[in-house]
Structures are given as C-alpha cells and as structure tokens.
Design a protein around this motif. Structure first.
Motif, PDB file in Angstrom:
ATOM      1  N   THR A   1      11.413   9.015  11.260  1.00 53.83           N
ATOM      2  CA  THR A   1      10.668   8.064  10.464  1.00 53.83           C
ATOM      3  C   THR A   1      11.202   8.123   9.039  1.00 53.83           C
ATOM      4  O   THR A   1      12.330   8.521   8.810  1.00 53.83           O
ATOM      5  CB  THR A   1       9.145   8.345  10.614  1.00 53.83           C
ATOM      6  OG1 THR A   1       8.427   7.494   9.737  1.00 53.83           O
ATOM      7  CG2 THR A   1       8.749   9.777  10.368  1.00 53.83           C
ATOM      8  N   GLY A   2      10.417   7.672   8.092  1.00 53.48           N
ATOM      9  CA  GLY A   2      10.921   7.657   6.723  1.00 53.48           C
ATOM     10  C   GLY A   2       9.800   7.256   5.776  1.00 53.48           C
ATOM     11  O   GLY A   2       8.628   7.501   6.066  1.00 53.48           O
TER      12      GLY A   2
ATOM     13  N   ILE B   1      -4.737   1.225  12.335  1.00 54.79           N
ATOM     14  CA  ILE B   1      -4.713   2.475  11.570  1.00 54.79           C
ATOM     15  C   ILE B   1      -5.634   2.351  10.349  1.00 54.79           C
ATOM     16  O   ILE B   1      -5.581   1.339   9.636  1.00 54.79           O
ATOM     17  CB  ILE B   1      -3.279   2.768  11.069  1.00 54.79           C
ATOM     18  CG1 ILE B   1      -2.324   2.876  12.260  1.00 54.79           C
ATOM     19  CG2 ILE B   1      -3.220   4.028  10.232  1.00 54.79           C
ATOM     20  CD1 ILE B   1      -0.855   3.050  11.854  1.00 54.79           C
ATOM     21  N   GLU B   2      -6.445   3.363  10.133  1.00 60.89           N
ATOM     22  CA  GLU B   2      -7.275   3.356   8.918  1.00 60.89           C
ATOM     23  C   GLU B   2      -6.420   3.729   7.707  1.00 60.89           C
ATOM     24  O   GLU B   2      -5.667   4.707   7.749  1.00 60.89           O
ATOM     25  CB  GLU B   2      -8.420   4.361   9.067  1.00 60.89           C
ATOM     26  CG  GLU B   2      -9.480   3.881  10.035  1.00 60.89           C
ATOM     27  CD  GLU B   2     -10.598   4.898  10.267  1.00 60.89           C
ATOM     28  OE1 GLU B   2     -11.595   4.526  10.886  1.00 60.89           O
ATOM     29  OE2 GLU B   2     -10.448   6.065   9.835  1.00 60.89           O
ATOM     30  N   LEU B   3      -6.575   2.932   6.664  1.00 61.21           N
ATOM     31  CA  LEU B   3      -5.803   3.155   5.438  1.00 61.21           C
ATOM     32  C   LEU B   3      -6.173   4.514   4.828  1.00 61.21           C
ATOM     33  O   LEU B   3      -7.339   4.814   4.615  1.00 61.21           O
ATOM     34  CB  LEU B   3      -6.128   2.025   4.450  1.00 61.21           C
ATOM     35  CG  LEU B   3      -5.345   1.993   3.147  1.00 61.21           C
ATOM     36  CD1 LEU B   3      -3.863   1.707   3.383  1.00 61.21           C
ATOM     37  CD2 LEU B   3      -5.930   0.934   2.201  1.00 61.21           C
ATOM     38  N   MET B   4      -5.143   5.303   4.558  1.00 63.89           N
ATOM     39  CA  MET B   4      -5.363   6.607   3.915  1.00 63.89           C
ATOM     40  C   MET B   4      -5.002   6.502   2.431  1.00 63.89           C
ATOM     41  O   MET B   4      -4.159   5.671   2.067  1.00 63.89           O
ATOM     42  CB  MET B   4      -4.478   7.672   4.581  1.00 63.89           C
ATOM     43  CG  MET B   4      -4.847   7.967   6.009  1.00 63.89           C
ATOM     44  SD  MET B   4      -3.803   9.252   6.723  1.00 63.89           S
ATOM     45  CE  MET B   4      -2.476   8.285   7.418  1.00 63.89           C
TER      46      MET B   4
ATOM     47  N   THR C   1       9.540   2.461  12.970  1.00 65.56           N
ATOM     48  CA  THR C   1      10.351   1.574  12.128  1.00 65.56           C
ATOM     49  C   THR C   1       9.554   0.342  11.712  1.00 65.56           C
ATOM     50  O   THR C   1       8.603  -0.045  12.399  1.00 65.56           O
ATOM     51  CB  THR C   1      11.615   1.114  12.901  1.00 65.56           C
ATOM     52  OG1 THR C   1      12.275   0.090  12.149  1.00 65.56           O
ATOM     53  CG2 THR C   1      11.295   0.558  14.286  1.00 65.56           C
TER      54      THR C   1
ATOM     55  N   ILE D   1      -2.891   7.314   0.351  1.00 62.12           N
ATOM     56  CA  ILE D   1      -1.552   7.859   0.105  1.00 62.12           C
ATOM     57  C   ILE D   1      -0.665   6.704  -0.336  1.00 62.12           C
ATOM     58  O   ILE D   1      -0.668   5.649   0.304  1.00 62.12           O
ATOM     59  CB  ILE D   1      -0.920   8.447   1.382  1.00 62.12           C
ATOM     60  CG1 ILE D   1      -1.902   9.335   2.133  1.00 62.12           C
ATOM     61  CG2 ILE D   1       0.347   9.214   1.043  1.00 62.12           C
ATOM     62  CD1 ILE D   1      -1.321   9.931   3.411  1.00 62.12           C
TER      63      ILE D   1
ATOM     64  N   MET E   1       3.990   9.110   1.203  1.00 65.92           N
ATOM     65  CA  MET E   1       4.138   8.925   2.657  1.00 65.92           C
ATOM     66  C   MET E   1       5.610   8.800   3.090  1.00 65.92           C
ATOM     67  O   MET E   1       6.040   9.409   4.058  1.00 65.92           O
ATOM     68  CB  MET E   1       3.375   7.657   3.026  1.00 65.92           C
ATOM     69  CG  MET E   1       3.061   7.486   4.463  1.00 65.92           C
ATOM     70  SD  MET E   1       1.752   8.596   4.970  1.00 65.92           S
ATOM     71  CE  MET E   1       1.128   7.721   6.386  1.00 65.92           C
TER      72      MET E   1
ATOM     73  N   SER F   1       5.947  -1.075  12.986  1.00 64.50           N
ATOM     74  CA  SER F   1       4.832  -1.338  12.074  1.00 64.50           C
ATOM     75  C   SER F   1       4.777  -2.812  11.744  1.00 64.50           C
ATOM     76  O   SER F   1       5.788  -3.419  11.385  1.00 64.50           O
ATOM     77  CB  SER F   1       5.007  -0.523  10.790  1.00 64.50           C
ATOM     78  OG  SER F   1       5.136   0.832  11.129  1.00 64.50           O
TER      79      SER F   1
ATOM     80  N   TYR G   1       0.817  -1.219   0.000  1.00 64.40           N
ATOM     81  CA  TYR G   1       0.000   0.000   0.000  1.00 64.40           C
ATOM     82  C   TYR G   1       0.850   1.267   0.000  1.00 64.40           C
ATOM     83  O   TYR G   1       0.326   2.371  -0.109  1.00 64.40           O
ATOM     84  CB  TYR G   1      -0.958   0.001   1.203  1.00 64.40           C
ATOM     85  CG  TYR G   1      -0.280  -0.211   2.538  1.00 64.40           C
ATOM     86  CD1 TYR G   1       0.265   0.851   3.234  1.00 64.40           C
ATOM     87  CD2 TYR G   1      -0.169  -1.489   3.088  1.00 64.40           C
ATOM     88  CE1 TYR G   1       0.886   0.657   4.451  1.00 64.40           C
ATOM     89  CE2 TYR G   1       0.447  -1.691   4.311  1.00 64.40           C
ATOM     90  CZ  TYR G   1       0.975  -0.622   4.984  1.00 64.40           C
ATOM     91  OH  TYR G   1       1.599  -0.813   6.183  1.00 64.40           O
TER      92      TYR G   1
HETATM   93  C1  LIG Z   1       5.584   5.304   5.996  1.00 64.32           C
HETATM   94  S1  LIG Z   1       6.094   4.240   7.299  1.00 64.32           S
HETATM   95  C2  LIG Z   1       7.693   4.890   7.709  1.00 64.32           C
HETATM   96  C3  LIG Z   1       8.395   4.216   8.850  1.00 64.32           C
HETATM   97  C4  LIG Z   1       8.741   2.748   8.686  1.00 64.32           C
HETATM   98  N1  LIG Z   1       9.191   2.387   7.400  1.00 64.32           N
HETATM   99  C5  LIG Z   1       7.551   1.905   9.106  1.00 64.32           C
HETATM  100  O1  LIG Z   1       6.961   1.235   8.256  1.00 64.32           O
HETATM  101  O2  LIG Z   1       7.235   1.976  10.290  1.00 64.32           O
HETATM  102  C6  LIG Z   1       5.194   4.771   8.734  1.00 64.32           C
HETATM  103  C7  LIG Z   1       3.828   4.220   8.911  1.00 64.32           C
HETATM  104  O3  LIG Z   1       2.984   4.700   7.900  1.00 64.32           O
HETATM  105  C8  LIG Z   1       2.000   3.731   7.680  1.00 64.32           C
HETATM  106  N2  LIG Z   1       1.408   3.962   6.367  1.00 64.32           N
HETATM  107  C9  LIG Z   1       2.019   3.969   5.177  1.00 64.32           C
HETATM  108  N3  LIG Z   1       1.130   4.221   4.191  1.00 64.32           N
HETATM  109  C10 LIG Z   1      -0.074   4.376   4.802  1.00 64.32           C
HETATM  110  C11 LIG Z   1      -1.385   4.666   4.338  1.00 64.32           C
HETATM  111  N4  LIG Z   1      -1.646   4.830   3.055  1.00 64.32           N
HETATM  112  N5  LIG Z   1      -2.375   4.761   5.254  1.00 64.32           N
HETATM  113  C12 LIG Z   1      -2.130   4.596   6.577  1.00 64.32           C
HETATM  114  N6  LIG Z   1      -0.906   4.348   7.074  1.00 64.32           N
HETATM  115  C13 LIG Z   1       0.094   4.230   6.202  1.00 64.32           C
HETATM  116  C14 LIG Z   1       2.788   2.427   7.744  1.00 64.32           C
HETATM  117  O4  LIG Z   1       1.954   1.320   7.981  1.00 64.32           O
HETATM  118  C15 LIG Z   1       3.719   2.687   8.906  1.00 64.32           C
HETATM  119  O5  LIG Z   1       3.102   2.271  10.115  1.00 64.32           O
END
Ligand SMILES: C[S@@+](CC[C@H](N)C(=O)[O-])C[C@H]1O[C@@H](n2cnc3c(N)ncnc32)[C@H](O)[C@@H]1O
Ligand SMILES: Nc1nc2c(ncn2[C@@H]2O[C@H](COP(=O)(O)OP(=O)(O)OP(=O)(O)O)[C@@H](O)[C@H]2O)c(=O)[nH]1
Ligand code: SF4
Ligand code: SF4
Length: 327
Positions: free
Chosen positions: A65-66, A186-189, A95, A191, A322, A118, A26
């Motif tokens: 984060t990243g 977490i609700e999927l956004m 992470t 992005i 994201m 995550s 995603y």
């Molecule tokens: C972008 S990642 C960056 C940090 C690290 N790589 C990780 O996965 O924890 C941070 C969080 O954003 C969440 N995430 C990424 N895309 C998302 C989306 N479209 N909707 C909701 N959460 C999202 C991921 O599940 C993760 O928990």
C-alpha cells in the motif's frame, strides 16, 4: 507469532511509497507532501529482506500500500520477489485504481493474489473534487480489469463523509447486485488532512447499515469473503457481491488485531495509531543479519498496544500520516 494479548500477528502491511498521484481531500494536502529523499525510502531488495525475516517470525499475509503503490518503479519486480518468499501465502495490493488497468496483467503474472480498490464516489465531477483532479474512468477500467482477472475477491474501499458522498450509499450498495464486488464502507478516522473535522463528518456504520436495510432489504451476515482485514460482511438478497463495514471508530476491532506495518522509510510500526516504531532500515544498512531483523520484528510484535485511542486522543503524530504508514 502471538503478542502479549494473545493475538496472532500474521499480517504485514507495507507502505512502498509515500507519494501519490491523487490528493484525496481527507488524506493529503493540495500541494502534496514534503518529498522524502530517495535514499530514505527502502529499496526493493531491502523490502524483500525484511519480508523474509518477517515470514520467519510468522507473517503469512502481505499487503502493498502507500501512498499509491502503483507509482513505485519496479512494483511488478517487487511482487515477483515477494510472492516467492517461503511462508507467504497471500499477497495483496491496496490501490486508488488509476494505474491498475495498465499493470494488472503483469501483476497477476508476477504472483499477486488480490486487489482492493479505493473509490469514494461514482460521479465523475465529484471524483475530481474528492481526489483533486482524478479521472473516474481510469478507476472503472481498473475495476473491470480486476473483475475479469483471477484476482478475486475484488474489494472496494469507500470512506463515507457527511455532506460529501453520503448521498451515494445506496448506489454503492446496489453495485453488489450488479457485480461480484465487495463494497466496504470505512469510518473516517482522524488521520491526515481530515484530522480536525473527521469526528463531525464521520458517518457511523450503523447509520449506513440502517439506510441500506430500509431501502434495499435485509443484510444477512456473510463470513466467506477471504482476507485478513477487519471488515464484517453482509449480503443483500440475490446479490453477487457483499457489503462490508470497517468500523474503526464506532466499534474498534483492535481485540482481533493481526497486523504490523512497515513504513516507506523502513520502520516497523506495531500499531497504526501509536507513534512507537522500531527502525529496521538503519540496522539493515549497517549489515544486520536476518536473525537480528527477526529479533527486532518480534520485539515490535510484543510491544503492540492493546488498542488505538483515536476516539479520545485524535492523531498526535507530527511525523507521519496515513500514506507514510500504509493506510
Ligand atoms: C492511504 S490509502 C493508500 C493506498 C492507495 N493510495 C489507496 O487510496 O487505496 C489506503 C486507504 O486508506 C483510506 N484512508 C485514508 N485516510 C483515511 C482516514 N482518515 N480514515 C479512513 N480511511 C482512510 C483510503 O480511503 C484508502 O482506502
Ligand atoms: N483502525 C484501523 N484501521 C485499519 C487498519 N488496517 C486497515 N484499516 C482500515 O481498513 C481500510 C481497508 O484496508 P485494506 O488496505 O483494504 O486492507 P484489509 O481490509 O485489511 O484487507 P483484506 O481484508 O485482507 O482484504 C484501510 O484503508 C483503513 O481505513 C488497522 O490496523 N487499524
Ligand atoms: S487515500 Fe490513497 S489515493 Fe487518496 S491521497 Fe491518500 S494515498 Fe493517495
Ligand atoms: S488501531 Fe492498532 S491495535 Fe487497532 S487494529 Fe489497527 S493496528 Fe491493530
């Protein structure tokens, strides 16, 4: 510092790299993303300078984060530098956990306070599919190491996707009976690579909550989990940990927003959803003094929009996703 909607902005989320060692379906395309030139990414010293300026205008919490922050070279050195910045009282990391067991001790010694990990599935084969190749054992080692460390509370981030991992909601909830973990759904956004299908596959928090309550007992509100984020926490009877909901879409929390972001390429992004950014890297590399950076950060805080409009507009930003902004 307060913004124009009287929200106290004290939390800076920093994307320290746009690269990642996983490719969650995603979030990122299978081939990864176009690599940004090394020169275009903020150097560790530059991040530190920006954090000093941010602390001077009221930032108290930082989250690295990243992308995946643990693949950034010098991460331990960065944590050591940032934890020593006057005014910063909470330094946390988000992470995917793959490299966490390897780095945890050094991060703890360098001054990291907390870690969010995550994890979208507890099944090894499915983990490989969702992350396109990741090894679940690595993440579990990271989680166990975090639980054995001082970095509490340890939180999990779990994005539930209909037809993919929605049959694991109860398994995740049960984890809180066994471990002092804070599992946040977490609700999927819309992005990243899920932009086109996020709405269809999103599972709203009330469905998840209802399922848990039906099968495992009443959830009692619990307000004691330290942190700066938007999750609302509950506890199952007798549980060691809690269950949280991050309701970004069905019940947005923008009225209580407390954050700004720093992109991996050095722009302050006042809101996750808004494309508007203020560049700091350019001025910094042209020799801007700390007061000038403070003024730019203040301007970003004052310009924060009232709320996101992902529900009506989806994601329009063609430049960033994201992992570049710092999800
Ligand atoms: C972008 S990642 C960056 C940090 C690290 N790589 C990780 O996965 O924890 C941070 C969080 O954003 C969440 N995430 C990424 N895309 C998302 C989306 N479209 N909707 C909701 N959460 C999202 C991921 O599940 C993760 O928990
Ligand atoms: N809509 C929206 N979602 C966010 C925002 N910040 C974080 N999220 C979501 O919340 C998830 C969890 O964020 P984390 O990085 O674990 O941090 P947190 O929940 O703010 O952290 P703490 O409560 O301090 O532990 C992210 O992956 C996003 O999906 C935000 O500003 N707006
Ligand atoms: S969610 Fe995190 S681990 Fe997964 S691809 Fe995105 S940045 Fe990488
Ligand atoms: S979407 Fe924007 S306004 Fe809403 S909580 Fe996130 S950063 Fe704040």
């Amino acid at each position: 510092m307060q913004d124009r909607f009287q929200r106290e902005i004290n939390y800076l989320r920093i994307s320290i790299t746009d690269r990642c060692n996983l490719r969650c379906v995603y979030c990122m395309p299978p081939e990864g993303v176009k690599l940004v030139e090394h020169e275009d990414i903020l150097r560790l010293e530059e991040i530190e300078t920006i954090v000093r300026a941010a602390a001077a205008v009221g930032i108290r919490k930082l989250r690295l984060t990243g992308g995946e922050p643990l693949i950034r070279k010098g991460i331990v050195r960065l944590v050591r530098k940032l934890s020593a910045v006057p005014g910063i009282d909470d330094l946390a990391l988000t992470t995917n956990g793959i490299l966490l067991a390897r780095y945890l001790k050094s991060l703890e010694e360098a001054g990291l306070n907390r870690v969010n990990i995550s994890l979208d599935t507890l099944r090894p084969e499915r983990f490989k599919e969702i992350t396109r190749g990741g090894n679940l054992t690595d993440v579990w080692q990271g989680i166990k190491a975090a639980l054995a460390s001082s970095l509490h509370p340890v939180k999990l981030n779990t994005v539930i996707i209909r037809g993919s991992n929605d049959d694991e909601i109860l398994d995740f909830a049960r984890l809180t009976m066994e471990f002092p973990l804070h599992v946040r759904f977490i609700e999927l956004m819309p992005i990243g690579t899920c932009n086109a299908w996020a709405e269809e596959k999103r599972v709203p928090y009330y469905e998840i909550k209802e399922q848990i309550e039906k099968e495992l007992g009443s959830l009692v509100a619990y307000e004691e989990v330290p942190g700066g984020g938007p999750a609302k926490y509950y506890r199952l009877p007798g549980a060691l940990g809690t269950i949280g909901f991050i309701t970004a879409m069905s019940n947005h929390f923008c009225n209580h927003c407390n954050r700004i972001r720093l992109t991996a390429q050095g722009q302050i992004r006042p809101c996750l959803h808004s494309e508007w950014e203020i560049d700091l890297k350019g001025p910094l590399r042209q020799g801007a003094r700390e007061e000038e950076l403070q003024a730019l950060i203040s301007q970003a805080i004052q310009g924060k929009p009232r709320r996101h409009s992902m529900d009506s507009e989806g994601w329009q930003d063609q430049r960033r996703s994201m992992f570049q902004i710092g999800g």
